[in-house]
Design a protein around this motif. Structure first.
Motif, PDB file in Angstrom:
ATOM      1  N   ALA A  40       0.890  -1.097  -0.086  1.00 24.08           N
ATOM      2  CA  ALA A  40      -0.034  -0.082  -0.037  1.00 24.08           C
ATOM      3  C   ALA A  40       0.693   1.390   0.020  1.00 24.08           C
ATOM      4  O   ALA A  40       1.765   1.291   0.616  1.00 24.08           O
ATOM      5  N   SER A  41       0.296   2.196  -0.556  1.00 22.95           N
ATOM      6  CA  SER A  41       1.214   3.493  -0.610  1.00 22.95           C
ATOM      7  C   SER A  41       0.697   4.559   0.250  1.00 22.95           C
ATOM      8  O   SER A  41      -0.711   4.585   0.535  1.00 22.95           O
ATOM      9  N   GLN A  42       1.232   5.504   0.594  1.00 23.09           N
ATOM     10  CA  GLN A  42       0.819   6.381   1.725  1.00 23.09           C
ATOM     11  C   GLN A  42      -0.128   7.555   0.976  1.00 23.09           C
ATOM     12  O   GLN A  42      -0.566   8.268   1.573  1.00 23.09           O
ATOM     13  N   ASP A  43      -0.037   7.709  -0.365  1.00 20.02           N
ATOM     14  CA  ASP A  43      -0.784   8.641  -1.128  1.00 20.02           C
ATOM     15  C   ASP A  43      -1.693   8.142  -2.156  1.00 20.02           C
ATOM     16  O   ASP A  43      -1.627   8.664  -3.259  1.00 20.02           O
ATOM     17  N   ASP A  44      -1.957   7.177  -1.931  1.00 22.66           N
ATOM     18  CA  ASP A  44      -2.819   6.430  -3.000  1.00 22.66           C
ATOM     19  C   ASP A  44      -4.230   7.106  -3.186  1.00 22.66           C
ATOM     20  O   ASP A  44      -5.041   7.195  -1.933  1.00 22.66           O
ATOM     21  N   PRO A  45      -4.636   7.662  -4.322  1.00 19.18           N
ATOM     22  CA  PRO A  45      -5.910   8.399  -4.478  1.00 19.18           C
ATOM     23  C   PRO A  45      -7.053   7.610  -4.475  1.00 19.18           C
ATOM     24  O   PRO A  45      -8.231   8.181  -4.144  1.00 19.18           O
ATOM     25  N   TYR A  46      -7.000   6.412  -4.516  1.00 20.52           N
ATOM     26  CA  TYR A  46      -8.210   5.297  -4.435  1.00 20.52           C
ATOM     27  C   TYR A  46      -8.164   4.598  -3.141  1.00 20.52           C
ATOM     28  O   TYR A  46      -9.216   3.993  -2.939  1.00 20.52           O
ATOM     29  N   SER A 105      -6.971   5.000   1.266  1.00 18.99           N
ATOM     30  CA  SER A 105      -6.134   5.514   2.200  1.00 18.99           C
ATOM     31  C   SER A 105      -5.359   4.379   2.933  1.00 18.99           C
ATOM     32  O   SER A 105      -5.688   3.189   2.757  1.00 18.99           O
ATOM     33  N   PHE A 106      -3.897   4.719   3.353  1.00 24.89           N
ATOM     34  CA  PHE A 106      -3.274   3.901   3.743  1.00 24.89           C
ATOM     35  C   PHE A 106      -3.705   3.285   5.035  1.00 24.89           C
ATOM     36  O   PHE A 106      -3.631   1.906   5.082  1.00 24.89           O
ATOM     37  N   GLU A 107      -4.367   3.765   5.850  1.00 29.21           N
ATOM     38  CA  GLU A 107      -5.034   3.278   7.066  1.00 29.21           C
ATOM     39  C   GLU A 107      -6.237   2.239   6.409  1.00 29.21           C
ATOM     40  O   GLU A 107      -6.439   1.339   6.976  1.00 29.21           O
ATOM     41  N   ARG A 108      -6.906   2.541   5.647  1.00 28.04           N
ATOM     42  CA  ARG A 108      -8.079   1.702   5.074  1.00 28.04           C
ATOM     43  C   ARG A 108      -7.116   0.400   4.582  1.00 28.04           C
ATOM     44  O   ARG A 108      -7.703  -0.744   4.798  1.00 28.04           O
ATOM     45  N   ALA A 109      -6.180   0.590   3.650  1.00 26.65           N
ATOM     46  CA  ALA A 109      -5.376  -0.725   3.150  1.00 26.65           C
ATOM     47  C   ALA A 109      -4.822  -1.569   4.252  1.00 26.65           C
ATOM     48  O   ALA A 109      -5.002  -2.914   4.497  1.00 26.65           O
ATOM     49  N   GLU A 110      -4.400  -0.970   5.344  1.00 30.15           N
ATOM     50  CA  GLU A 110      -3.964  -1.563   6.647  1.00 30.15           C
ATOM     51  C   GLU A 110      -5.105  -2.507   7.076  1.00 30.15           C
ATOM     52  O   GLU A 110      -4.703  -3.622   7.516  1.00 30.15           O
ATOM     53  N   GLY A 111      -6.233  -1.968   7.236  1.00 30.86           N
ATOM     54  CA  GLY A 111      -7.227  -2.599   7.823  1.00 30.86           C
ATOM     55  C   GLY A 111      -7.620  -3.789   6.991  1.00 30.86           C
ATOM     56  O   GLY A 111      -8.151  -4.861   7.384  1.00 30.86           O
ATOM     57  N   LEU A 112      -7.885  -3.702   5.654  1.00 26.31           N
ATOM     58  CA  LEU A 112      -8.062  -4.590   4.725  1.00 26.31           C
ATOM     59  C   LEU A 112      -6.929  -5.747   5.081  1.00 26.31           C
ATOM     60  O   LEU A 112      -7.191  -6.939   4.761  1.00 26.31           O
ATOM     61  N   ALA A 113      -5.810  -5.596   4.990  1.00 25.47           N
ATOM     62  CA  ALA A 113      -4.556  -6.530   5.181  1.00 25.47           C
ATOM     63  C   ALA A 113      -4.966  -7.246   6.539  1.00 25.47           C
ATOM     64  O   ALA A 113      -4.835  -8.590   6.692  1.00 25.47           O
ATOM     65  N   ARG A 114      -5.226  -6.393   7.496  1.00 27.60           N
ATOM     66  CA  ARG A 114      -5.528  -7.211   8.703  1.00 27.60           C
ATOM     67  C   ARG A 114      -6.698  -8.234   8.660  1.00 27.60           C
ATOM     68  O   ARG A 114      -6.636  -9.372   9.155  1.00 27.60           O
ATOM     69  N   SER A 115      -7.961  -7.685   7.893  1.00 27.03           N
ATOM     70  CA  SER A 115      -8.943  -8.714   7.524  1.00 27.03           C
ATOM     71  C   SER A 115      -8.523  -9.941   6.847  1.00 27.03           C
ATOM     72  O   SER A 115      -9.092 -10.928   7.113  1.00 27.03           O
ATOM     73  N   TRP A 116      -7.758  -9.596   5.903  1.00 29.35           N
ATOM     74  CA  TRP A 116      -7.238 -10.750   5.107  1.00 29.35           C
ATOM     75  C   TRP A 116      -6.348 -11.635   5.501  1.00 29.35           C
ATOM     76  O   TRP A 116      -5.946 -12.472   4.902  1.00 29.35           O
ATOM     77  N   GLY A 117      -5.670 -11.270   6.523  1.00 26.70           N
ATOM     78  CA  GLY A 117      -4.678 -11.918   7.370  1.00 26.70           C
ATOM     79  C   GLY A 117      -3.308 -11.784   6.349  1.00 26.70           C
ATOM     80  O   GLY A 117      -2.322 -12.778   6.215  1.00 26.70           O
ATOM     81  N   TYR A 144       4.581   1.252   1.453  1.00 22.38           N
ATOM     82  CA  TYR A 144       5.578   1.432   0.266  1.00 22.38           C
ATOM     83  C   TYR A 144       5.782   2.983  -0.062  1.00 22.38           C
ATOM     84  O   TYR A 144       6.250   3.327  -1.120  1.00 22.38           O
ATOM     85  N   GLY A 145       5.441   3.550   1.159  1.00 21.50           N
ATOM     86  CA  GLY A 145       5.916   5.075   1.006  1.00 21.50           C
ATOM     87  C   GLY A 145       4.856   6.003  -0.005  1.00 21.50           C
ATOM     88  O   GLY A 145       3.657   5.367  -0.115  1.00 21.50           O
ATOM     89  N   ALA A 146       5.064   6.826  -0.349  1.00 20.33           N
ATOM     90  CA  ALA A 146       4.331   7.716  -1.135  1.00 20.33           C
ATOM     91  C   ALA A 146       4.600   7.406  -2.604  1.00 20.33           C
ATOM     92  O   ALA A 146       5.601   7.910  -3.294  1.00 20.33           O
ATOM     93  N   ARG A 147       3.824   6.173  -3.234  1.00 17.47           N
ATOM     94  CA  ARG A 147       4.144   5.966  -4.599  1.00 17.47           C
ATOM     95  C   ARG A 147       2.583   6.113  -5.477  1.00 17.47           C
ATOM     96  O   ARG A 147       2.550   5.010  -6.172  1.00 17.47           O
ATOM     97  N   GLY A 148       1.762   6.614  -4.991  1.00 13.13           N
ATOM     98  CA  GLY A 148       0.548   6.803  -5.679  1.00 13.13           C
ATOM     99  C   GLY A 148      -0.128   5.597  -5.721  1.00 13.13           C
ATOM    100  O   GLY A 148      -0.326   4.939  -4.614  1.00 13.13           O
ATOM    101  N   HIS A 149      -0.890   5.242  -6.896  1.00  9.40           N
ATOM    102  CA  HIS A 149      -1.477   4.171  -7.042  1.00  9.40           C
ATOM    103  C   HIS A 149      -0.756   2.958  -7.330  1.00  9.40           C
ATOM    104  O   HIS A 149      -1.233   1.713  -7.754  1.00  9.40           O
TER     105      HIS A 149
END
Length: 183
Positions: A128-134, A136-148, A154-159
């Motif tokens: 996940a990227s810190q500045d993904d326009p589609y 948020s990083f926090e949301r991606a972290e939550g999905l990762a937790r849910s999915w195990g 990956y820093g600020a790398r857009g999408h």
């Protein structure tokens, strides 16, 4: 006895497919990976995309690893929660999931919410990227937790697509190959 054969790499692009400069397209050209072609890249239907992925996995004789981008990540989670073929997957690289529950994206990509939040039945790395326009990083972290899945910041790398200037993205390929190797 575990299957030690070399897995087929399945590329799961997101909405509108992956253009020629995208790391998925570059991997397809460089390594001969298999893109899961969908019947409609512009108006994605979750049921159709899920059925297509299930058909491709079922038709392959050996194990697979998934390299998903954006909506392809959401597809992976939904498919894994519903398919009897998920046991053929050795691992999944989930890159820049698109947050289809966000109102602006839900209006453009209808019928993909809710996002499946069951633990995946195979190892996964979510990048996940810190500045993904589609998403948020926090949301991606939550999905990762849910999915195990292990979450990689990956820093600020857009999408994390062609606009991110990744070229052949050898680092991502390395993570995928780690998932492809049986433990």
């Amino acid at each position: 006895m575990s299957d030690t054969s070399t897995p087929t790499v399945l590329l799961l692009p997101g909405w509108q497919n992956s253009g020629p400069a995208h790391w998925q397209s570059r991997w397809e050209q460089r390594y001969g990976d298999t893109r899961v072609e969908q019947h409609d890249w512009m108006r994605p239907l979750r049921g159709d995309w899920t059925a297509r992925l299930d058909e491709v996995v079922a038709d392959l004789p050996g194990p697979v690893v998934l390299a998903a981008h954006s909506l392809g990540c959401i597809l992976t989670a939904w498919w894994a929660a519903h398919s009897r073929h998920a046991g053929k997957v050795r691992g999944a690289l989930l890159v820049a999931p698109g947050d289809v529950e966000r109102p602006d994206l839900a209006a453009q990509i209808r019928g993909w919410a809710p996002i499946a939040r069951h633990p995946l039945p195979f190892p996964a790395v979510l990048v996940a990227s810190q500045d993904d326009p589609y998403c948020s990083f926090e949301r991606a972290e939550g999905l990762a937790r849910s999915w195990g899945a292990r979450c990689v910041d990956y820093g600020a790398r857009g999408h994390i697509n062609a606009d991110s200037g990744l070229g052949d993205w050898d680092e991502g390929r390395g993570w995928l190959m780690q998932l492809a190797t049986p433990a």
